[in-house]
Design a protein around this motif. Structure first.
Motif, short mmCIF file in Angstrom:
data_model
loop_
_atom_site.label_atom_id
_atom_site.label_comp_id
_atom_site.label_asym_id
_atom_site.label_seq_id
_atom_site.Cartn_x
_atom_site.Cartn_y
_atom_site.Cartn_z
N SER A 217 -96.64 57.30 105.81
CA SER A 217 -95.48 56.49 105.41
C SER A 217 -94.25 57.39 105.39
N LYS A 218 -93.10 56.86 105.83
CA LYS A 218 -91.88 57.67 105.98
C LYS A 218 -90.69 57.03 105.27
N GLY A 219 -89.68 57.89 104.97
CA GLY A 219 -88.39 57.42 104.50
C GLY A 219 -88.29 57.15 103.02
N TRP A 220 -89.03 57.87 102.17
CA TRP A 220 -89.06 57.60 100.72
C TRP A 220 -88.28 58.65 99.94
N PHE A 221 -87.76 58.19 98.79
CA PHE A 221 -87.22 59.10 97.79
C PHE A 221 -87.16 58.35 96.45
N PRO A 222 -87.72 58.96 95.37
CA PRO A 222 -88.42 60.24 95.34
C PRO A 222 -89.77 60.16 96.04
N GLU A 223 -90.53 61.26 95.97
CA GLU A 223 -91.80 61.35 96.69
C GLU A 223 -92.82 60.35 96.16
N PRO A 224 -93.45 59.57 97.04
CA PRO A 224 -94.48 58.62 96.61
C PRO A 224 -95.87 59.25 96.62
N GLU A 225 -96.87 58.48 96.13
CA GLU A 225 -98.26 58.93 96.15
C GLU A 225 -99.07 58.00 97.03
N LEU A 226 -100.05 58.57 97.77
CA LEU A 226 -100.95 57.79 98.60
C LEU A 226 -102.36 57.86 98.02
N GLU A 227 -103.12 56.77 98.24
CA GLU A 227 -104.48 56.71 97.73
C GLU A 227 -105.31 55.83 98.65
N TRP A 228 -106.54 56.27 98.96
CA TRP A 228 -107.47 55.49 99.76
C TRP A 228 -108.45 54.76 98.84
N LEU A 229 -108.70 53.45 99.15
CA LEU A 229 -109.62 52.63 98.36
C LEU A 229 -110.62 51.96 99.28
N ASP A 230 -111.84 51.71 98.74
CA ASP A 230 -112.80 50.92 99.52
C ASP A 230 -112.60 49.44 99.23
N SER A 231 -113.48 48.59 99.77
CA SER A 231 -113.31 47.14 99.61
C SER A 231 -113.45 46.68 98.17
N GLU A 232 -114.08 47.50 97.30
CA GLU A 232 -114.24 47.17 95.88
C GLU A 232 -113.10 47.72 95.03
N GLY A 233 -112.14 48.39 95.65
CA GLY A 233 -111.03 48.95 94.89
C GLY A 233 -111.33 50.30 94.29
N VAL A 234 -112.44 50.93 94.70
CA VAL A 234 -112.81 52.24 94.18
C VAL A 234 -112.13 53.32 95.02
N THR A 235 -111.57 54.32 94.34
CA THR A 235 -110.86 55.41 95.04
C THR A 235 -111.83 56.24 95.86
N LEU A 236 -111.46 56.49 97.11
CA LEU A 236 -112.28 57.32 98.00
C LEU A 236 -111.84 58.78 97.90
N SER A 237 -112.79 59.66 98.11
CA SER A 237 -112.44 61.08 98.12
C SER A 237 -111.58 61.38 99.34
N ALA A 238 -110.59 62.20 99.15
CA ALA A 238 -109.69 62.56 100.24
C ALA A 238 -109.11 63.94 99.96
N GLY A 239 -108.64 64.58 100.97
CA GLY A 239 -107.99 65.87 100.81
C GLY A 239 -106.61 65.71 100.19
N PRO A 240 -105.91 66.80 99.99
CA PRO A 240 -104.55 66.71 99.43
C PRO A 240 -103.58 66.03 100.39
N SER A 241 -102.60 65.36 99.83
CA SER A 241 -101.58 64.72 100.66
C SER A 241 -100.74 65.79 101.36
N GLU A 242 -100.34 65.48 102.60
CA GLU A 242 -99.41 66.34 103.33
C GLU A 242 -98.01 65.76 103.17
N THR A 243 -97.09 66.58 102.70
CA THR A 243 -95.73 66.12 102.41
C THR A 243 -94.74 66.91 103.24
#
Length: 505
Positions: A166-192
């Motif tokens: 995602s592009k063009g934000w201020f201040p910095e936003p947060e990203l999160e991956w979820l499965d179909s049940e709304g449970v957070t998936l493991s992921a590496g650190p966000s690249e900013t």
């Protein structure tokens, strides 16, 4: 009659009265100023009592600027006029005072087209000949960027790789991956990362496995001053796609094992056969040597013929280049932008790197940290093409950059920073896409650069071989583009040469 002591007392009283009459306070807003990116804002600042500031110094500058190597001045009014010699580059053409209001003590600053780099604290300093005071103003910038975009990166160890951007934000936003049940998936650190206007670009990767639904969601959250913004993008991966990738890896593994067995058998047979025939080979070596020389001479002759034929084919394999060459423009180098170690020819068509720095004016346009020089003319809303000779050079960079490129510090050449370039370094040709992409091409002696401003495309060609080298596509241009040239270091004996473009009817 007044004595000497009396005169001294009267003089002191007059000076104290005059100094007291020039004392004043500088007042600003009590609350922070919130602004939406792209809007114009006013930073309030005024003098109490409302005496004239026309003959005073009004200095606006940043407090705790994020770039410690940058200037801190936003706007300066002195000696009855505005001065811009050490203004922060990102504020050029966007600041102004209300000149008619200065006589009323109004020293407010107007800031147009606010962007992410404008977020922070500002100080308004007003100084007369005998007194000064200042006020601090806090500015909060808000920018709502693009909806998260999801793409497949391909098979990874443990599952399928997904990428959310995602592009063009201020201040910095947060990203999160979820499965179909709304449970957070493991992921590496966000690249900013941040673009040249200071807006945030965020990326988040994850690896998923097949589920009952194969539905996954990338959620973006941004905390604004008084609210929270949420955006989501749902993504579905067909089971067939996951199975295809899984089966492909299984088949590939089986094929590799089978080939390994076959190769071992072939190698064993070859060793046995070699030992068996070695004596016979030594006996007939002299005879075969003459035949081999004859065959090699024949191959050289055939190779020369094929080379000539290939040259002819190369001349025809990029037919669109002839139409592109009709957009040729006359490009000359701009000496006001050239690094002080660069040497330009009198006709401004050649540049090479010298071994000493020249004594040149330190203007805002000149590159200080890198050996770059720009073309004299900028282009927008048009197609244009030019050619540069690079023959004999061990390092070079060519392409186009946006007008607002920072000339006073090291530059990361990539499209997010307004740079579309290719280079030669250490024998490798690369397109600087951030990260760079290797280009497998024969060594060009002359490079053609073509820009289609409206279509958002920058292309590079081997001008002599009439072949395509690389293209940046889907670009967004918002300001004038200028040709960029880098002629390497003093190790390069040959210069970069801007050559005429001859169009064939």
């Amino acid at each position: 009659m007044m004595t000497g002591t009396g005169c001294l007392c009267v003089t002191l009283l007059l000076l104290l009265h005059r100094a007291d009459s020039e004392r004043f306070e500088v007042l600003g807003p009590t609350r922070a100023i919130a602004a939406v990116a792209g809007d114009d804002i006013i930073l309030p600042c005024y003098i109490k009592p409302n005496i004239s500031a026309e003959d005073m110094r009004v200095d606006w500058f940043r407090v705790n600027h994020p770039d410690p190597q940058s200037n801190i001045r936003v706007h300066l009014y002195q000696d009855g006029r505005d001065k811009y010699h050490d203004q922060i580059r990102s504020y050029e053409g966007r600041t102004s005072l209300f000149k008619e209001e200065l006589k009323k003590g109004n020293t407010s600053l107007k800031l147009t087209r606010v962007q992410g780099t404008d977020d922070g604290q500002y100080k308004c300093l007003v100084k007369s000949k005998t007194h000064y005071d200042d006020a601090t103003i806090q500015v909060h910038i808000r920018a709502i960027g693009s909806k998260p975009e999801v793409s497949i990166e391909g098979q990874k160890e443990g599952g399928m790789g997904l990428l959310c951007v995602s592009k063009g934000w201020f201040p910095e936003p947060e990203l999160e991956w979820l499965d179909s049940e709304g449970v957070t998936l493991s992921a590496g650190p966000s690249e900013t990362d941040r673009d040249y206007k200071g807006f945030y670009i965020v990326k988040l990767k994850t690896i998923v496995k097949e589920t009952d639904t194969n539905h996954f969601t990338c959620r973006l959250r941004q905390r604004q001053l008084s609210e929270q913004i949420n955006m989501e993008t749902e993504f579905h991966i067909p089971s067939e796609l996951i199975l295809v990738h899984t089966d492909t890896w299984r088949v590939a593994f089986a094929v590799i094992v089978s080939l390994s067995i076959v190769l071992v058998v072939i190698l064993a047979f070859t060793i046995w056969r070699w030992n068996h025939l070695s004596n016979d080979y030594d006996a007939s070596k002299a005879k075969h040597s003459q035949e081999l020389e004859k065959v090699q001479d024949d191959k050289k002759c055939r190779l020369k013929i094929l080379t000539n034929q290939l040259d002819f084919v190369n001349m025809k394999r990029c037919p669109e280049l002839e139409s592109i060459r009709r957009h040729a423009v006359d490009v000359t180098l701009d000496p006001d932008t050239a690094h002080s170690q660069l040497i330009l020819s009198e006709d401004r068509k050649q540049v090479r790197c010298g071994d000493i720095k020249q004594e040149l004016p330190d203007n805002l346009e000149r590159f200080d940290k890198v050996h770059y020089v720009l073309g004299k003319e900028g282009f927008s809303s048009v197609r244009f093409y030019y050619e540069v000779q690079v023959e004999g050079m061990t390092g070079w960079t060519l392409g186009v950059v946006s007008k607002s490129i920072n000339r006073k510090r090291m530059i990361h050449l990539k499209p997010d920073n307004g740079c579309w370039t290719v280079w030669l370094r250490d024998g490798e040709y690369k397109a600087l896409t951030g990260p760079s992409v290797p280009i497998s091409r024969s060594e060009p002696q002359k490079v053609g650069v073509f820009v289609d401003y409206e279509e958002g495309q920058v292309s590079f060609y081997n001008a002599e071989a009439r072949s395509h080298i690389y293209s940046f596509t889907g670009c967004t241009f918002t300001e004038k583009l200028y040709p960029l040239f880098y002629s390497g270091t003093i190790d390069n004996s040959a210069p970069l040469v801007i050559t005429p473009v001859y169009v064939t009817d």
